[in-house]
Design an enzyme around this catalytic site. Sequence first.
Site, PDB file in Angstrom:
ATOM      1  N   GLY A   1       0.814  -1.221   0.000  1.00 46.97           N
ATOM      2  CA  GLY A   1       0.000   0.000   0.000  1.00 46.97           C
ATOM      3  C   GLY A   1       0.844   1.267   0.000  1.00 46.97           C
ATOM      4  O   GLY A   1       2.038   1.253   0.304  1.00 46.97           O
TER       5      GLY A   1
ATOM      6  N   ARG B   1      -1.236   9.141   3.576  1.00 49.05           N
ATOM      7  CA  ARG B   1      -1.342  10.105   4.687  1.00 49.05           C
ATOM      8  C   ARG B   1      -0.071  10.235   5.523  1.00 49.05           C
ATOM      9  O   ARG B   1      -0.043  10.954   6.509  1.00 49.05           O
ATOM     10  CB  ARG B   1      -2.543   9.731   5.573  1.00 49.05           C
TER      11      ARG B   1
HETATM   12  C1  UD1 Z   1      -8.525  -3.690   5.448  1.00 51.98           C
HETATM   13  C2  UD1 Z   1      -9.674  -4.690   5.513  1.00 51.98           C
HETATM   14  C3  UD1 Z   1     -10.665  -4.243   6.592  1.00 51.98           C
HETATM   15  C4  UD1 Z   1      -9.951  -4.129   7.927  1.00 51.98           C
HETATM   16  C5  UD1 Z   1      -8.760  -3.192   7.795  1.00 51.98           C
HETATM   17  C6  UD1 Z   1      -7.936  -3.232   9.054  1.00 51.98           C
HETATM   18  C7  UD1 Z   1      -9.973  -5.505   3.235  1.00 51.98           C
HETATM   19  C8  UD1 Z   1     -10.768  -5.429   2.007  1.00 51.98           C
HETATM   20  N1  UD1 Z   1     -10.338  -4.721   4.232  1.00 51.98           N
HETATM   21  O1  UD1 Z   1      -9.098  -2.458   5.037  1.00 51.98           O
HETATM   22  O2  UD1 Z   1     -11.706  -5.196   6.710  1.00 51.98           O
HETATM   23  O3  UD1 Z   1     -10.840  -3.644   8.903  1.00 51.98           O
HETATM   24  O4  UD1 Z   1      -7.878  -3.613   6.711  1.00 51.98           O
HETATM   25  O5  UD1 Z   1      -6.951  -2.226   8.998  1.00 51.98           O
HETATM   26  O6  UD1 Z   1      -9.044  -6.291   3.317  1.00 51.98           O
HETATM   27  N2  UD1 Z   1      -2.397  -3.776   0.678  1.00 51.98           N
HETATM   28  C9  UD1 Z   1      -1.617  -4.346  -0.294  1.00 51.98           C
HETATM   29  N3  UD1 Z   1      -2.056  -4.366  -1.579  1.00 51.98           N
HETATM   30  C10 UD1 Z   1      -3.252  -3.833  -1.936  1.00 51.98           C
HETATM   31  C11 UD1 Z   1      -4.048  -3.238  -0.938  1.00 51.98           C
HETATM   32  C12 UD1 Z   1      -3.594  -3.247   0.364  1.00 51.98           C
HETATM   33  O7  UD1 Z   1      -0.524  -4.830  -0.018  1.00 51.98           O
HETATM   34  O8  UD1 Z   1      -3.577  -3.889  -3.110  1.00 51.98           O
HETATM   35  C13 UD1 Z   1      -1.912  -3.752   2.059  1.00 51.98           C
HETATM   36  C14 UD1 Z   1      -1.698  -2.363   2.576  1.00 51.98           C
HETATM   37  O9  UD1 Z   1      -0.341  -1.966   2.389  1.00 51.98           O
HETATM   38  C15 UD1 Z   1      -2.024  -2.486   4.050  1.00 51.98           C
HETATM   39  C16 UD1 Z   1      -3.052  -3.594   4.089  1.00 51.98           C
HETATM   40  O10 UD1 Z   1      -2.915  -4.307   2.872  1.00 51.98           O
HETATM   41  O11 UD1 Z   1      -0.909  -2.905   4.789  1.00 51.98           O
HETATM   42  C17 UD1 Z   1      -4.460  -3.106   4.278  1.00 51.98           C
HETATM   43  O12 UD1 Z   1      -4.794  -2.294   3.195  1.00 51.98           O
HETATM   44  P1  UD1 Z   1      -5.735  -1.045   3.351  1.00 51.98           P
HETATM   45  O13 UD1 Z   1      -5.953  -0.447   2.035  1.00 51.98           O
HETATM   46  O14 UD1 Z   1      -5.226  -0.192   4.443  1.00 51.98           O
HETATM   47  O15 UD1 Z   1      -7.084  -1.789   3.805  1.00 51.98           O
HETATM   48  P2  UD1 Z   1      -8.285  -1.150   4.555  1.00 51.98           P
HETATM   49  O16 UD1 Z   1      -9.123  -0.457   3.580  1.00 51.98           O
HETATM   50  O17 UD1 Z   1      -7.819  -0.409   5.738  1.00 51.98           O
END
Ligand code: UD1
Length: 437
Positions: free
Chosen positions: A9, A13
């Site tokens: 990700g 922010r």
């Molecule tokens: C995710 C969860 C949500 C949970 C929350 C907890 C999903 C769909 N939702 O939401 O249920 O409450 O985490 O914090 O999983 N990442 C990747 N590749 C991507 C997208 C994300 O590696 O394509 C990684 C990000 O770097 C991060 C983590 O996955 O470390 C979570 O991603 P983020 O986009 O923050 O998910 P949330 O929308 O917060």
Amino acid sequence: MNIVILAAGQGKRMYSDLPKVLHPIAGKPMLQHVLATARELASGRICVVYGHGGEKVPEAFTATDVTWVRQQPQLGTGHAVLQALPYLDQARPTLVLYGDVPLVRAETLHRLATLASDAALALLTVRLDNPHGYGRIVRDNGRVARIVEEKDADDAERAIDEVNTGILVAPTAALARWLPGLGNSNAQGEYYLTDIVGLAVAEGLTVDTGHPDHAWEVEGVNSKVQLAALERIYQRNVAECLLVQGVTLADPDRIDVRGELVCGRDVFIDVNCVFEGKVTLGDGVRVAPNCVIQDATVGANSVVGPFARLRPGTVLGAEVHVGNFVEVKNSTIGDHSKANHLSYVGDATVGARVNIGAGTITCNYDGANKFRTVIEDDAFIGSDSQLVAPVTVGRGATLGAGTTLTRDAPAGELTVSRARQSTIPGWRRPVKMPKQS
Ligand code: UD1
Ligand code: CA
């Protein structure tokens, strides 16, 4: 167990050019904390999914037990785990961790893993007073039915206070069935890992939930505000640990340990000290306020500070005193020796019972190379002396104040290098000249 750490990700922010998972907690990248926890759980290979920030993330690590899997573009958490799938052993379950959730404890994860099996998915969930922003755990007659993301939830679902931490353990063969088929028709247009919960329920698998002992274990970092908050929690935990072991801390909220601090019995640490790398303090050591100590060993009953800096390779013997504005680097100082005021002791071997007067400097560097200074037992170094290395001060030798030592000082003798003092009779101070008009 397979372990997949999601770290692709952006961390928008954080407002930083540094990829989010490389921002430090206690001096180490967040991702390094997660890797350390992962290693406590499984001895096998660990997959890290990276993407945003490009190669900066893998380049920051030298570990050989990590498989780096690039996710480009980042299409969601389900898509992220899918990229790691080819590297996972399908006969073993997979634990999914987050590179930006650095303080989760191995104990909590171990407990979660015991809930998972070929026929069961285990989710780490937590109840929050303010669940806003998180995926909610939707239950049907008490059993987990699915997870709904905040942005896809209706009012009733938004009122649920049990949230998904994101951390889960899943049967890997089942992930291989589910992940390629995930859709992205949701509010964010992403492939949600959380959608596997509904799929597991539909297949008749059990979905169990485990919970962390402390809410901070599952707190993520999205901003510098959250980074600072987790840093304080980490430091408070270290301070508790030291107190429990019997170390006296003048204020547990004013100590920073960025590495490993090992203390003997009856150690006292005053406020605002920073410990980096591996630091060992012997029994009865006192560290006065505002010291920075890195990769150093301090012998029993020694006193350090206030305002002292011990740099890597410092080894102090027993009952050594290192006082204010004294810097020691790559040096050994023997038992009962003292450098109490305003000194630089670098690349030196100092014997026992040596007194290093105020303002003494070891000139260890000629602009190109570094050299050692040897000060033998019982030597007395007069204040404001410069020891131009390589040079040796013999056993029991005395240097007069202000000596610039460029050749060895013989044992037992007084060596002085300053010009003889003289007084000029009748000398007058200059007077201000009258202004010309
Ligand atoms: C995710 C969860 C949500 C949970 C929350 C907890 C999903 C769909 N939702 O939401 O249920 O409450 O985490 O914090 O999983 N990442 C990747 N590749 C991507 C997208 C994300 O590696 O394509 C990684 C990000 O770097 C991060 C983590 O996955 O470390 C979570 O991603 P983020 O986009 O923050 O998910 P949330 O929308 O917060
Ligand atoms: Ca998040």
